[in-house]
Scaffold this active site. Structure first.
Site, PDB file in Angstrom:
ATOM      1  N   ARG A  53      -9.111   0.136   1.479  1.00 24.45           N
ATOM      2  CA  ARG A  53      -8.684   1.168   0.516  1.00 24.45           C
ATOM      3  C   ARG A  53      -9.932   1.970   0.257  1.00 24.45           C
ATOM      4  NH1 ARG A  53      -8.319   4.831  -2.481  1.00 24.45           N
ATOM      5  NH2 ARG A  53      -6.762   5.165  -4.088  1.00 24.45           N
ATOM      6  N   GLU A  61       1.240   9.337  -2.066  1.00 25.51           N
ATOM      7  CA  GLU A  61       1.827   8.202  -1.345  1.00 25.51           C
ATOM      8  C   GLU A  61       2.706   8.647  -0.184  1.00 25.51           C
ATOM      9  OE1 GLU A  61       1.028   5.134  -1.756  1.00 25.51           O
ATOM     10  OE2 GLU A  61      -0.070   5.349  -3.616  1.00 25.51           O
ATOM     11  N   ARG A 104      -6.447  -5.399  -0.243  1.00 24.05           N
ATOM     12  CA  ARG A 104      -7.153  -4.447   0.614  1.00 24.05           C
ATOM     13  C   ARG A 104      -8.635  -4.491   0.260  1.00 24.05           C
ATOM     14  NH1 ARG A 104      -3.724   0.813  -0.783  1.00 24.05           N
ATOM     15  NH2 ARG A 104      -4.390   0.029  -2.809  1.00 24.05           N
TER      16      ARG A 104
END
Length: 115
Positions: A53, A61, A104
């Protein structure tokens, strides 16, 4: 006694296979895949494949399981895929927090010496 030796060997072997990271550490990596505009998968020289990330980047998104595709999300993903083609050499810089709630890897990504 045999059981103690076995357990000790298992712990030792698992420790050898795990990577530890330090704040500010920079690790060479190759791009494997661009998930969306702010998430990529890399193969790190230290630690193998990780989903990152990207810090300091927040794009609309496009692949969130509970959210619709947001405006400009596909454009951000397209740009990231152009900037980060598969196999591109990059450098991953470790931040103070290693992982987010989705497991992540949180990191800065240096591309061509810039982030």
């Amino acid at each position: 006694m045999k059981r103690c030796i076995f357990l000790f060997m298992m712990v030792l072997l698992s420790a050898c296979g795990s990577s530890t990271y330090e704040e500010g550490e920079k690790i060479k990596a190759d791009i494997v895949d661009v998930v969306d505009g702010d998430t990529v998968t890399v193969d790190m020289d230290k630690g193998g494949e990780e989903t990152l990330r990207l810090l300091l980047i927040d794009t609309p998104e496009t692949v969130h399981p509970d959210e619709p595709v947001q405006p400009y999300g596909p454009k951000a993903s397209k740009y990231a895929k152009e900037l980060l083609p598969e196999g591109k050499d990059v450098t991953v810089e470790i931040d103070t927090t290693i992982r987010d709630d989705y497991d992540r890897f949180l990191a800065y990504l240096w591309v061509d010496g810039k982030w």
